[in-house]
Design a protein around this motif. Sequence first.
Motif, mmCIF file in Angstrom:
data_model
loop_
_atom_site.group_PDB
_atom_site.id
_atom_site.type_symbol
_atom_site.label_atom_id
_atom_site.label_comp_id
_atom_site.label_asym_id
_atom_site.label_seq_id
_atom_site.Cartn_x
_atom_site.Cartn_y
_atom_site.Cartn_z
ATOM 1 N N LEU A 53 12.773 19.095 13.147
ATOM 2 C CA LEU A 53 13.347 20.128 11.797
ATOM 3 C C LEU A 53 12.048 19.993 10.713
ATOM 4 N N GLY A 54 12.066 21.384 10.096
ATOM 5 C CA GLY A 54 11.344 21.209 8.887
ATOM 6 C C GLY A 54 12.067 22.150 7.927
ATOM 7 N N PRO A 55 11.683 22.194 6.482
ATOM 8 C CA PRO A 55 12.510 22.862 5.462
ATOM 9 C C PRO A 55 12.896 24.078 5.829
ATOM 10 N N ASP A 56 12.056 24.936 6.850
ATOM 11 C CA ASP A 56 12.620 26.478 7.108
ATOM 12 C C ASP A 56 13.589 26.305 8.157
ATOM 13 N N ASP A 57 13.984 25.182 8.751
ATOM 14 C CA ASP A 57 15.069 25.251 9.583
ATOM 15 C C ASP A 57 16.359 24.896 9.109
ATOM 16 N N LEU A 58 16.280 25.154 7.708
ATOM 17 C CA LEU A 58 17.720 24.779 7.163
ATOM 18 C C LEU A 58 18.219 25.768 6.119
ATOM 19 N N LEU A 59 19.188 26.437 6.124
ATOM 20 C CA LEU A 59 19.809 27.340 5.253
ATOM 21 C C LEU A 59 20.774 27.014 4.302
ATOM 22 N N ALA A 60 21.325 27.805 3.116
ATOM 23 C CA ALA A 60 22.446 27.517 2.296
ATOM 24 C C ALA A 60 23.369 28.409 2.894
ATOM 25 N N VAL A 61 24.761 27.934 3.059
ATOM 26 C CA VAL A 61 25.656 28.895 3.539
ATOM 27 C C VAL A 61 26.962 28.670 2.188
ATOM 28 N N ASP A 62 27.869 29.521 2.173
ATOM 29 C CA ASP A 62 29.010 29.093 1.363
ATOM 30 C C ASP A 62 29.958 28.461 2.047
ATOM 31 N N LEU A 63 31.145 28.287 1.202
ATOM 32 C CA LEU A 63 32.180 27.251 2.033
ATOM 33 C C LEU A 63 33.058 28.189 3.080
ATOM 34 N N GLN A 64 32.753 29.527 3.081
ATOM 35 C CA GLN A 64 33.344 30.335 4.200
ATOM 36 C C GLN A 64 32.418 30.641 5.395
ATOM 37 N N GLY A 65 31.361 29.872 5.082
ATOM 38 C CA GLY A 65 30.569 29.827 6.374
ATOM 39 C C GLY A 65 29.589 31.084 6.434
ATOM 40 N N GLN A 66 29.332 31.672 5.277
ATOM 41 C CA GLN A 66 28.435 32.957 5.302
ATOM 42 C C GLN A 66 27.034 32.453 4.853
ATOM 43 N N SER A 67 26.048 33.082 5.486
ATOM 44 C CA SER A 67 24.681 32.686 5.265
ATOM 45 C C SER A 67 24.446 33.171 3.722
ATOM 46 N N LEU A 68 23.699 32.395 3.199
ATOM 47 C CA LEU A 68 23.519 32.927 1.680
ATOM 48 C C LEU A 68 21.638 33.287 1.796
ATOM 49 N N GLU A 69 21.220 33.084 3.139
ATOM 50 C CA GLU A 69 19.789 33.407 3.189
ATOM 51 C C GLU A 69 19.733 34.132 4.286
ATOM 52 N N PRO A 70 19.514 35.845 3.938
ATOM 53 C CA PRO A 70 19.503 36.697 5.048
ATOM 54 C C PRO A 70 18.092 36.452 5.835
ATOM 55 N N GLY A 71 18.218 36.727 7.125
ATOM 56 C CA GLY A 71 17.326 36.637 8.268
ATOM 57 C C GLY A 71 17.380 35.033 8.748
ATOM 58 N N LYS A 72 18.251 34.091 8.381
ATOM 59 C CA LYS A 72 18.300 32.727 8.913
ATOM 60 C C LYS A 72 19.777 32.874 9.483
ATOM 61 N N LYS A 73 19.818 32.393 11.014
ATOM 62 C CA LYS A 73 21.158 32.430 11.464
ATOM 63 C C LYS A 73 21.648 31.084 11.437
ATOM 64 N N PRO A 74 23.042 30.956 10.538
ATOM 65 C CA PRO A 74 23.250 29.534 10.448
ATOM 66 C C PRO A 74 23.968 28.737 11.947
ATOM 67 N N SER A 75 24.264 27.568 12.162
ATOM 68 C CA SER A 75 24.731 27.007 13.466
ATOM 69 C C SER A 75 25.805 27.773 13.808
ATOM 70 N N ALA A 76 25.944 27.922 15.018
ATOM 71 C CA ALA A 76 27.058 28.248 15.661
ATOM 72 C C ALA A 76 28.411 27.644 15.307
ATOM 73 N N GLU A 77 28.399 26.157 15.022
ATOM 74 C CA GLU A 77 29.458 25.498 14.457
ATOM 75 C C GLU A 77 29.654 25.489 12.995
ATOM 76 N N THR A 78 29.250 26.429 12.284
ATOM 77 C CA THR A 78 29.102 26.083 10.842
ATOM 78 C C THR A 78 30.528 26.013 10.398
ATOM 79 N N LEU A 79 31.541 26.798 10.809
ATOM 80 C CA LEU A 79 32.777 26.590 10.503
ATOM 81 C C LEU A 79 33.515 25.273 10.412
ATOM 82 N N LEU A 80 32.801 24.566 11.521
ATOM 83 C CA LEU A 80 33.488 23.062 11.336
ATOM 84 C C LEU A 80 32.912 22.202 10.604
ATOM 85 N N HIS A 81 31.796 22.629 9.797
ATOM 86 C CA HIS A 81 31.226 21.756 8.807
ATOM 87 C C HIS A 81 31.890 22.184 7.570
#
Length: 206
Positions: A53-81
Amino acid sequence: MTATRESLSRAIIEAGRFLYGRGWSPATSSNYSARLSGSEVLLTVSGRHKGELGPDDLLAVDLQGQSLEPGKKPSAETLLHTQLYAWKPDIGAVLHTHSVNATVLSRISLGDSLVFADYELQKAFSGISTHESQVLVPIFDNDQDIARLAGRIQPWLEAHPDCVGYLIRGHGLYTWGAQMSDALRQIEAFEFLFECELAVRALHRH
Ligand SMILES: CSCCC(=O)C(=O)COP(=O)(O)O
Ligand SMILES: [Zn+2]
């Protein structure tokens, strides 16, 4: 000291190197996160190699699991986090791994939970100070519909405020902590207990 995005990124990247190195996050499996604020989480991008992993392999999401960084796909399991961060405001890091022992033990355990008792190492879990305690670990059946899976996990969390982690059958482990170091300690403790449990069961077969 307040954690910055940079320090939390570093913690996630280092966790990935460690967990991949132990063989607990093979083949792009697993996902990791850390709390950025009361409403945002830093999480791994879906499908990335967790040992590289590098810094580009991370993104911010809100607590509803929505990506806050267009173009980056959050983990398929975001809602479990995000359900864990929403459940308890003192959770600062969540780790999900795919070890052989977690996978095998969750497959051969036909019930819906495991109980660890009388192991000194139980004291590695937050809130536990004696081996004379019981660590109850629920096992949820796997589901490709993560929203539905989160919906099955939520009532269990609400009924068990002391829960320190759970298994998804044939899939892996989720655990968490106030900081990344706490979540890592709990991953190691779970792995130790899984290995002991499998060894005890193997001996009982002879
Ligand atoms: C190759 S493992 C299948 C997906 C999974 O269970 C996992 O943990 C990784 O998913 P992500 O979208 O977070 O990369
Ligand atoms: Zn997974």
